[in-house]
Design a protein around this motif. Structure first.
Motif, PDB file in Angstrom:
ATOM      1  N   LYS A 265       0.813  -1.217   0.043  1.00 36.56           N
ATOM      2  CA  LYS A 265      -0.292  -0.053  -0.079  1.00 36.56           C
ATOM      3  C   LYS A 265       0.636   1.270   0.023  1.00 36.56           C
ATOM      4  N   ILE A 266       2.009   1.074   0.211  1.00 39.75           N
ATOM      5  CA  ILE A 266       3.001   2.458   0.242  1.00 39.75           C
ATOM      6  C   ILE A 266       4.035   2.300  -1.076  1.00 39.75           C
ATOM      7  N   GLY A 267       3.786   1.132  -1.806  1.00 38.99           N
ATOM      8  CA  GLY A 267       4.562   0.997  -2.695  1.00 38.99           C
ATOM      9  C   GLY A 267       5.919   0.479  -2.809  1.00 38.99           C
ATOM     10  N   GLY A 268       6.293  -0.171  -1.748  1.00 36.90           N
ATOM     11  CA  GLY A 268       7.297  -0.739  -1.324  1.00 36.90           C
ATOM     12  C   GLY A 268       7.396  -1.410   0.176  1.00 36.90           C
ATOM     13  N   GLY A 269       7.888  -0.762   1.225  1.00 33.44           N
ATOM     14  CA  GLY A 269       7.829  -1.365   2.359  1.00 33.44           C
ATOM     15  C   GLY A 269       8.601  -0.333   3.456  1.00 33.44           C
ATOM     16  N   TYR A 270       9.041  -0.994   4.629  1.00 31.63           N
ATOM     17  CA  TYR A 270       9.816  -0.414   5.433  1.00 31.63           C
ATOM     18  C   TYR A 270      11.021  -1.036   5.643  1.00 31.63           C
ATOM     19  N   PHE A 271      12.122  -0.217   6.258  1.00 36.01           N
ATOM     20  CA  PHE A 271      13.271  -0.919   6.312  1.00 36.01           C
ATOM     21  C   PHE A 271      13.800  -0.441   7.928  1.00 36.01           C
ATOM     22  N   LEU A 272      14.659  -1.116   8.296  1.00 36.66           N
ATOM     23  CA  LEU A 272      15.629  -0.933   9.598  1.00 36.66           C
ATOM     24  C   LEU A 272      16.981  -1.204   9.073  1.00 36.66           C
ATOM     25  N   LEU A 273      17.889  -0.159   9.003  1.00 30.04           N
ATOM     26  CA  LEU A 273      19.186  -0.270   8.834  1.00 30.04           C
ATOM     27  C   LEU A 273      20.070  -0.293  10.099  1.00 30.04           C
ATOM     28  N   LEU A 274      20.664  -1.504  10.262  1.00 28.25           N
ATOM     29  CA  LEU A 274      21.526  -1.621  11.613  1.00 28.25           C
ATOM     30  C   LEU A 274      22.976  -1.569  11.342  1.00 28.25           C
TER      31      LEU A 274
END
Length: 751
Positions: A265-274
């Motif tokens: 729904k946002i055209g991709g997603g979410y990320f967490l960079l560690l």
């Protein structure tokens, strides 16, 4: 009762051909009746037959020891049981384990003819799960439908006695670039209160850059070590949710990895960079030196024990400076007193003079925050150092320039040397939003010292965290295949301005991404004394809904940013929630709180029985008075400190907060159980039902289907949710209204 010694190795399955042949010869698990009592350490003990009023077997605790050598993890669970009845009972253990696990040992203290355990494949495991669900009338097991299952043989628990059962299993942990992940399955339900004592020892072949858990708070870990011992504290022992631990192996420069959650729904997603910095070793140039200016309020309100503690804090900082590092001290009331007009290098002579100067500081006069701050920032810096200001006050500005917006702007303009500012608000009579603005605008943070807390201890803790600067002035950008900036691939990076990294720190950046092509990050800054650019490329094939912690943590930090903007708007005076810009911020706070189940002081009414959640406009209207009276108007006092403390926790949040624990306006810790964060959804208790907040805005929502517990359709839909990593949504008792695909489905669980 005779106690038998623990067996070294009693059972081995799926390793040798003989074990495999024996497994194939076993009857299907559904054909062996369940014992009278079934114990799953991740949840509870069930009785599958009627029991006496005195009760049956209960689960009293779980001790877990995990030994990890490279990628090989050996997990030992010691499960503690008690039989509350007056007769002996038969029991068996069922334990969800990750894919790829292999049983290495099973046994218990007590008398038994033969002890064994078998590792069931996914299909047979699901049969057992469903059988227990039907027999115990408890949907909680559905949370583990996608896990493999270890099922033990039947063993006795004597009348009124205790029993301790041990299971040992091994698994090869996945390696994703430089990251290794460990998972210990546990329930996300807030109803589970059995304490888990967990020890996890990691022995790596390469230095460990950082260790991270999105589910449980871990102790600090110094980078560069090859061995780590992790023990959960008391709060973490009782926290719900699976234990997820990841660690990065250090190579040249920064070690980094990416967790991704897909969201069409946002055209991709979410990320967490560690990311984790390397150990600060090498030639002297690799250790960036600090320049510390301590700015002390010595107005009349600092009298007595306060000023004594402030002097002790100054002496502690002075002693903690390394030879060759620089310092200065400024004390202020209505005027300023300087130890030196510019920072001086620490040596025996300068330290002796500073100690004498500190001993003469006395409390009297007013509070000139503006001049003290501006002059501390304007002083010429020591070349080749990281300049830091520790700014302490116990009151509101009363002398000179006292307007909050003017002081904030003056601090930003005066900080041409890019000094880091760490502000300390002592007591409750401080302008909380002002101190936060000053610190956040200069890569620092604010610490509150409550009336019953020690100034010296609080200042010392912050100062200790600033030891060993490793990466300063960091910047993170997205680049395309051609090496040029590609800012449109991601948005809403949080934090927007990256902090410096010190020894033991880790960098966590959350955001949204667009598209499915690999993400190419460039991280630049001063790394161990050298200007460096580091490039990282992360493919998104591993994006999974099992990383539901990623969007929830992003939403927590986003809410903090929005609330910060609202509170800073209150500095102008006359601002109201009806102003278009502020209303837009309020609406977004309410939307994110509702979607992700993240409560704030201003939206805690979402969990209150009787709140009408069917209209988003009505919900936003209910949030408005609290935001008007507290976020916009309260600048000092206990209410302002509680807001600052809560928002700082959201802004820095790196682990899930299932119970929405926070401080109320009286600085009392509160929790909420009528709103549940499960998988990547939020359930709210409304009119006797648990309702998916994706359906909450439509009061006339009619379920497309009504599915009864235990039916074939129920089991089929539970399997579908399990395949989406969402089976835990069915774990609550009573009716649950969920969005499944495009449909609203009412699941009728037992009460």
């Amino acid at each position: 009762m005779k106690t038998c010694p623990w067996p070294l190795l009693l059972f081995c399955l799926l390793v040798l051909p003989t074990g495999l042949a024996r497994a194939q010869a076993l009857a299907r698990p559904a054909e062996r009746p369940l014992a009278d009592n079934v114990i799953m350490p991740q949840l509870r003990a069930w009785s599958t037959v009627p029991i006496a009023p005195t009760g049956g077997i209960e689960l009293t605790g779980v001790e877990v020891d995990v030994e990890i050598e490279g990628q090989l993890a050996t997990t030992r669970l010691d499960v503690k049981l008690r039989n509350r009845s007056a007769r002996a009972m038969q029991a068996e253990l069922v334990v969800p384990v990750p894919e790829g696990a292999v049983v290495r040992g099973f046994g218990f203290k007590g008398a038994a003819a033969e002890m064994s355990a078998e590792l069931l494949p996914r299909e047979q495991a699901r049969e057992i799960y469903n059988e227990i669900v039907r027999r115990a009338q408890d949907p909680a097991l559905l949370e583990f439908l996608e896990c493999r299952l270890v099922r033990s043989s039947v063993f006795p628990v004597e009348a009124g006695g205790t029993q301790q059962v041990r299971l040992i299993y091994e698994q090869l942990l996945p390696l994703d670039g430089s990251r290794i992940d460990y998972l210990l399955p546990r329930s996300e339900s807030l109803d589970i209160q059995v304490p888990w004592q967990v020890k996890l020892r990691i022995r790596a072949k390469e230095p460990i850059a950082t260790i991270y858990s999105p589910t449980h708070t871990l102790p600090a870990f110094p980078s560069g070590e090859r061995e780590a011992l992790i023990e959960l504290n008391e709060a973490a022992m009782r926290a719900p949710g699976p234990l997820r631990v990841s660690w990065l192996l250090s190579h040249d420069g920064i070690a980094a990895s990416l967790f991704a959650y897909p969201d069409p729904k946002i055209g991709g997603g979410y990320f967490l960079l560690l990311a984790g910095p390397p150990e600060a070793t090498g030639p002297p140039r690799a250790a960036l030196r600090r320049e510390v200016t301590l700015v002390l309020d010595h107005s009349g309100s600092m009298g007595g024990r306060k000023i004594e503690q402030a002097r002790e804090a100054a002496l502690q900082i002075l002693a903690g400076l390394e030879p060759g590092e620089s310092f200065n001290i400024i004390s202020y009331n209505e005027t300023l007193d300087w130890f030196s007009r510019a920072p001086v290098v620490k040596d025996a002579a300068s330290e002796r003079r500073a100690r004498e100067w500190i001993s003469k500081i006395q409390a009297h006069g007013g509070t000139n925050i503006h001049d003290a701050l501006v002059e501390a920032l304007r002083q010429p810096p020591t070349p080749g150092t990281l300049p830091v200001v520790l700014f302490l006050t116990d009151g509101m500005p009363t002398v000179g320039q006292t307007a909050e917006p003017v002081i904030g702007e003056a601090a930003e303009k005066a900080n041409t040397h890019k000094r880091r500012i760490y502000s300390f608000g002592v007591g409750l009579d401080v302008n909380v939003p002002l101190l936060e603005r000053i610190a956040q605008g200069a890569r620092g943070r604010t610490t509150f010292v409550l009336p019953d807390e020690n100034i010296e201890v609080k200042v010392g803790q912050v100062y200790e965290s600033l030891s060993g600067p490793l990466l300063t002035d960091p910047e993170l950008v997205l680049i395309g295949r051609d090496g040029k900036l590609d800012p449109d691939r991601t948005r809403d990076h949080l934090p927007a301005r990256l902090p410096d990294l010190f020894k033991g720190d880790q960098l966590i950046v959350l955001g949204q991404y667009r598209g499915e092509d690999p993400l190419r990050f460039r991280l630049s800054g001063d790394l161990l004394g050298e200007s460096r650019e580091l490039n990282f490329t992360f493919n998104l094939e591993a994006a999974t809904t099992s990383n539901a912690f990623v969007p929830r943590l992003w939403a927590s930090r986003k809410i903090a940013v929005l609330v910060d903007a609202i509170r800073q708007a209150g500095a102008q005076g006359g601002a109201t929630v009806n102003d278009a810009a502020i209303k837009e911020l309020v609406d977004e706070v309410v939307r994110l709180s509702t979607e992700w189940g993240i409560l704030t002081e201003y939206t805690s009414f979402l969990a209150r029985e009787g709140t009408d959640l069917s209209s988003m406009q009505a919900v936003q209207a209910e949030a408005a008075p609290s935001i008007q009276d507290r976020a916009l108007k309260q600048r000092s006092g206990i209410g302002a400190v509680s807001q600052g403390t809560n928002n700082m926790a959201l802004r820095d949040q790196a682990t899930l907060n299932y119970s929405n624990e926070m401080f109320n306006e009286r600085l009392e810790s509160v929790q909420f159980d009528r709103i549940r964060q499960l998988a990547d959804r939020t359930l709210v208790r409304r009119d006797g039902q648990w309702v998916d907040t994706r359906l909450i805005n439509d009061s006339s929502q009619t379920p497309a289907r009504r599915v009864d517990f235990g039916s074939a359709e129920y089991e089929a839909l539970a399997g579908r949710l399990a395949g989406e990593n969402r089976a835990g949504l069915l774990a609550n008792r009573g009716e649950i209204l969920l969005q499944v695909g495009e449909d609203a489905v009412l699941f009728r669980n037992p009460e």
